[in-house]
Scaffold this motif. Structure first.
Motif, PDB file in Angstrom:
ATOM      1  N   SER A   7       4.476  55.880  32.531  1.00  0.00           N
ATOM      2  CA  SER A   7       4.625  56.115  30.907  1.00  0.00           C
ATOM      3  C   SER A   7       5.845  56.741  30.627  1.00  0.00           C
ATOM      4  CB  SER A   7       3.349  56.981  30.920  1.00  0.00           C
ATOM      5  OG  SER A   7       2.038  56.304  31.009  1.00  0.00           O
ATOM      6  N   ALA A   8       6.121  56.805  29.435  1.00  0.00           N
ATOM      7  CA  ALA A   8       7.299  57.509  28.958  1.00  0.00           C
ATOM      8  C   ALA A   8       6.643  58.046  27.572  1.00  0.00           C
ATOM      9  CB  ALA A   8       8.405  56.459  28.279  1.00  0.00           C
ATOM     10  N   ILE A   9       6.983  59.417  27.487  1.00  0.00           N
ATOM     11  CA  ILE A   9       6.701  60.073  26.287  1.00  0.00           C
ATOM     12  C   ILE A   9       7.614  60.270  25.271  1.00  0.00           C
ATOM     13  CG2 ILE A   9       5.398  62.348  25.494  1.00  0.00           C
ATOM     14  CD1 ILE A   9       3.774  60.830  27.639  1.00  0.00           C
ATOM     15  N   VAL A  10       7.630  59.642  24.160  1.00  0.00           N
ATOM     16  CA  VAL A  10       8.383  60.011  22.899  1.00  0.00           C
ATOM     17  C   VAL A  10       8.098  61.044  22.037  1.00  0.00           C
ATOM     18  CG1 VAL A  10       9.873  58.786  21.177  1.00  0.00           C
ATOM     19  CG2 VAL A  10       9.007  57.387  23.224  1.00  0.00           C
ATOM     20  N   GLY A  11       8.776  62.275  22.164  1.00  0.00           N
ATOM     21  CA  GLY A  11       8.412  63.525  21.505  1.00  0.00           C
ATOM     22  C   GLY A  11       7.747  64.311  22.293  1.00  0.00           C
ATOM     23  N   ILE A  12       8.255  65.472  22.624  1.00  0.00           N
ATOM     24  CA  ILE A  12       7.773  66.610  23.545  1.00  0.00           C
ATOM     25  C   ILE A  12       7.466  67.886  23.058  1.00  0.00           C
ATOM     26  CG2 ILE A  12       8.889  65.458  25.641  1.00  0.00           C
ATOM     27  CD1 ILE A  12      10.948  67.480  25.403  1.00  0.00           C
ATOM     28  N   GLY A  13       6.958  67.841  21.613  1.00  0.00           N
ATOM     29  CA  GLY A  13       6.341  68.889  21.140  1.00  0.00           C
ATOM     30  C   GLY A  13       4.853  69.111  21.812  1.00  0.00           C
ATOM     31  N   MET A  14       4.154  69.922  21.121  1.00  0.00           N
ATOM     32  CA  MET A  14       2.691  70.567  21.667  1.00  0.00           C
ATOM     33  C   MET A  14       2.019  69.307  22.024  1.00  0.00           C
ATOM     34  SD  MET A  14      -0.826  70.344  20.991  1.00  0.00           S
ATOM     35  CE  MET A  14      -0.926  70.389  19.165  1.00  0.00           C
ATOM     36  N   ILE A  15       1.657  68.046  21.413  1.00  0.00           N
ATOM     37  CA  ILE A  15       0.957  66.896  21.895  1.00  0.00           C
ATOM     38  C   ILE A  15       1.604  66.005  22.764  1.00  0.00           C
ATOM     39  CG2 ILE A  15       1.868  65.236  19.967  1.00  0.00           C
ATOM     40  CD1 ILE A  15      -1.858  66.103  20.800  1.00  0.00           C
ATOM     41  N   GLY A  16       3.049  66.064  22.893  1.00  0.00           N
ATOM     42  CA  GLY A  16       3.586  65.225  23.825  1.00  0.00           C
ATOM     43  C   GLY A  16       3.413  65.728  25.142  1.00  0.00           C
ATOM     44  N   GLU A  17       3.255  67.135  25.284  1.00  0.00           N
ATOM     45  CA  GLU A  17       3.072  67.576  26.479  1.00  0.00           C
ATOM     46  C   GLU A  17       1.670  67.726  26.922  1.00  0.00           C
ATOM     47  OE1 GLU A  17       4.350  71.847  27.106  1.00  0.00           O
ATOM     48  OE2 GLU A  17       6.320  71.549  26.430  1.00  0.00           O
ATOM     49  N   ARG A  36      15.632  64.376  21.242  1.00  0.00           N
ATOM     50  CA  ARG A  36      16.947  63.934  20.502  1.00  0.00           C
ATOM     51  C   ARG A  36      17.943  64.754  21.365  1.00  0.00           C
ATOM     52  NH1 ARG A  36      16.153  64.149  14.358  1.00  0.00           N
ATOM     53  NH2 ARG A  36      14.771  65.996  15.054  1.00  0.00           N
ATOM     54  N   ASP A  37      17.731  65.812  21.658  1.00  0.00           N
ATOM     55  CA  ASP A  37      18.566  66.763  22.195  1.00  0.00           C
ATOM     56  C   ASP A  37      18.701  66.869  23.660  1.00  0.00           C
ATOM     57  OD1 ASP A  37      20.492  69.548  22.142  1.00  0.00           O
ATOM     58  OD2 ASP A  37      18.813  70.020  23.489  1.00  0.00           O
ATOM     59  N   ALA A  38      19.843  66.421  24.516  1.00  0.00           N
ATOM     60  CA  ALA A  38      20.023  66.261  25.783  1.00  0.00           C
ATOM     61  C   ALA A  38      19.507  67.610  26.772  1.00  0.00           C
ATOM     62  CB  ALA A  38      21.459  66.022  26.198  1.00  0.00           C
ATOM     63  N   ALA A  39      19.816  68.709  26.256  1.00  0.00           N
ATOM     64  CA  ALA A  39      19.422  69.883  26.861  1.00  0.00           C
ATOM     65  C   ALA A  39      18.112  70.095  26.984  1.00  0.00           C
ATOM     66  CB  ALA A  39      20.372  71.197  26.677  1.00  0.00           C
ATOM     67  N   THR A  40      17.449  69.889  26.009  1.00  0.00           N
ATOM     68  CA  THR A  40      15.940  69.932  25.806  1.00  0.00           C
ATOM     69  C   THR A  40      15.289  68.779  26.634  1.00  0.00           C
ATOM     70  OG1 THR A  40      16.178  70.777  23.618  1.00  0.00           O
ATOM     71  CG2 THR A  40      14.079  70.088  24.200  1.00  0.00           C
ATOM     72  N   ALA A  41      15.742  67.544  26.579  1.00  0.00           N
ATOM     73  CA  ALA A  41      15.385  66.723  27.326  1.00  0.00           C
ATOM     74  C   ALA A  41      15.348  66.474  28.908  1.00  0.00           C
ATOM     75  CB  ALA A  41      16.138  65.116  27.013  1.00  0.00           C
ATOM     76  N   SER A  42      16.399  67.247  29.085  1.00  0.00           N
ATOM     77  CA  SER A  42      16.369  67.628  30.757  1.00  0.00           C
ATOM     78  C   SER A  42      15.491  68.603  31.102  1.00  0.00           C
ATOM     79  CB  SER A  42      17.885  67.918  30.969  1.00  0.00           C
ATOM     80  OG  SER A  42      18.106  68.503  32.524  1.00  0.00           O
ATOM     81  N   SER A  43      15.368  69.764  30.286  1.00  0.00           N
ATOM     82  CA  SER A  43      14.659  70.785  30.591  1.00  0.00           C
ATOM     83  C   SER A  43      13.169  70.366  30.327  1.00  0.00           C
ATOM     84  CB  SER A  43      14.816  72.029  29.445  1.00  0.00           C
ATOM     85  OG  SER A  43      13.796  72.644  29.141  1.00  0.00           O
ATOM     86  N   ALA A  44      12.742  69.604  29.582  1.00  0.00           N
ATOM     87  CA  ALA A  44      11.390  69.242  29.553  1.00  0.00           C
ATOM     88  C   ALA A  44      11.028  68.104  30.525  1.00  0.00           C
ATOM     89  CB  ALA A  44      11.150  68.475  28.026  1.00  0.00           C
ATOM     90  N   GLY A  53      14.789  62.731  31.627  1.00  0.00           N
ATOM     91  CA  GLY A  53      14.576  63.086  30.222  1.00  0.00           C
ATOM     92  C   GLY A  53      15.858  62.146  29.545  1.00  0.00           C
ATOM     93  N   VAL A  54      15.717  61.774  28.509  1.00  0.00           N
ATOM     94  CA  VAL A  54      16.648  61.049  27.746  1.00  0.00           C
ATOM     95  C   VAL A  54      16.489  61.232  26.333  1.00  0.00           C
ATOM     96  CG1 VAL A  54      16.527  58.769  29.288  1.00  0.00           C
ATOM     97  CG2 VAL A  54      14.966  58.887  27.444  1.00  0.00           C
ATOM     98  N   THR A  55      17.462  60.826  25.493  1.00  0.00           N
ATOM     99  CA  THR A  55      17.566  61.370  24.152  1.00  0.00           C
ATOM    100  C   THR A  55      17.430  60.093  23.019  1.00  0.00           C
ATOM    101  OG1 THR A  55      19.886  60.893  24.142  1.00  0.00           O
ATOM    102  CG2 THR A  55      19.279  63.185  24.550  1.00  0.00           C
ATOM    103  N   ASP A  56      17.245  58.749  23.722  1.00  0.00           N
ATOM    104  CA  ASP A  56      17.271  57.609  22.736  1.00  0.00           C
ATOM    105  C   ASP A  56      15.986  56.998  23.192  1.00  0.00           C
ATOM    106  OD1 ASP A  56      17.071  55.477  21.194  1.00  0.00           O
ATOM    107  OD2 ASP A  56      19.304  55.114  21.545  1.00  0.00           O
TER     108      ASP A  56
END
Length: 357
Positions: A7-17, A36-44, A53-56
């Protein structure tokens, strides 16, 4: 041995987690998380144990390791992403609403059907063992002929006038907020449990005053309806009720018994009768056997919202493998939610009773 689904999760706010945790608990692989943010994607990716983690989100469409894409973005992005996922030949889980308007939701439902994709919507309250118990009792006639359906879905996270987020803006959330966000869950659950459909309704909506100008989406409202079998019902919906964190409550009342469920106390079902009333613990000997697949943990060991998501994702995985599942909410149910929302907005605007197709 069955291949693990990716699976891939697009959007990692509360519901994405929550989706990410459910994928792992259901025995799937979390291939990617997208923001969308690379640092946030990597951290998530590190936090959620994803491969990367990817941005697109378009990057995951060509990845053969991805079988299912979970669309967990703000509402205005749902339709574009879900349509592209289906066109890429993958399965999709899309948060509601499917789209910002009824026509686009209908087009998505038709696209998914034509493609033969598993296309699911997380109406996860269906997956509580006590809800399945109530549904089975109604189906087997234990409540008798239904007379009245009523309940509430109350939250308080926007109860202070200064509180806001993207859901308050119709450009990102859509023309309905409280009903489109939580009211549709209540309606889905009452139709799922009773097997009856809301056929006509009338509604009144309200919005509290907030600093910075008028808010264009509702904070809550009341709904009266009649089902396709002539049973009357009502619901109160609010995101501004102090102290109510996530109180989805319903009562299904027949001529021999009443059945009540409270999502904030989800491990039991209240069964009411003239001679006696009782509380049936989830998974107890008195639970209906049809509910057994959704009671995987022994009675007395509480289950909750995250467990519902795991059961939902597990049923999606079974459907992808071609196995039979009972009550999986699909894009047809997502379109149904959009249809009811449209009727509620029409009724609130005109003050009339509105037929629900």
């Amino acid at each position: 041995m069955k291949r693990r689904l990716g699976s891939a999760i697009v959007g990692i706010g509360m519901i994405g987690e929550i989706h990410a945790r459910a994928v792992r608990a259901a025995g799937g692989d979390l291939v990617a998380v997208v923001t969308r943010d690379a640092a946030t994607a990597s951290s998530a990716a590190g936090r959620l144990a994803a491969d990367r983690g990817v941005t697109d989100w378009r990057e995951v469409l060509d990845d053969p390791a991805v079988d299912i894409v979970h669309v967990c973005t703000p509402n205005h992005l749902h339709a574009e992403i879900a349509a592209a996922v289906i066109a890429a030949g993958k399965h999709v889980i899309c948060e509601k609403p499917l789209a910002m308007d009824l026509g686009s939701a209908a087009a998505l439902e038709q696209q998914a059907g034509a493609a033969g994709a598993v296309a699911a919507v997380p109406f996860v309250y269906r997956f509580y063992g006590a809800v399945r118990d109530a549904r089975a009792r109604v189906a087997h006639g234990e409540a008798g002929d239904l007379r009245l359906l009523h309940g509430t879905y109350l939250q308080d996270w926007l109860s202070r006038p200064q509180e806001s987020n993207w859901r308050v803006d119709p450009a990102t959330s859509g023309s309905s907020r409280a009903f489109g966000d939580i009211g549709v869950h209540w309606c889905d659950l009452i139709e799922f449990v009773t097997g009856q459909r809301i056929a006509r309704l009338t509604a009144k909506l309200f919005t509290i005053d907030r600093p910075g100008g008028p808010v264009l989406t509702e904070d809550g409202g009341t709904l009266m309806f009649e089902t396709d079998r002539g049973v009357l019902g009502s619901a109160v919906i609010s995101q501004v009720s102090p102290g109510r964190k996530n109180r989805l409550w319903f009562s299904v009342e027949g001529d021999t018994a009443s059945l009540q469920f409270d999502q904030e106390n989800p491990d039991s079902l209240w069964v009411g009768g003239r001679a006696e009333s009782r509380i049936v613990p989830r998974g107890a000997e008195a639970s209906h056997p049809d509910a057994a697949p959704y009671n995987p943990i022994p009675v007395g060991h509480p289950m909750g919202y995250q467990d519902c998501f795991t059961a939902f994702v597990g049923d999606v995985h079974r459907a992808v493998r071609g196995e039979a599942v009972d009550g999986l909410p699909t894009f047809t149910d997502g379109l149904r939610a959009a249809t009811i929302t449209n009727a509620v907005l029409d009724a609130a605007k005109t003050g009339n009773w509105v037929e629900v197709p």
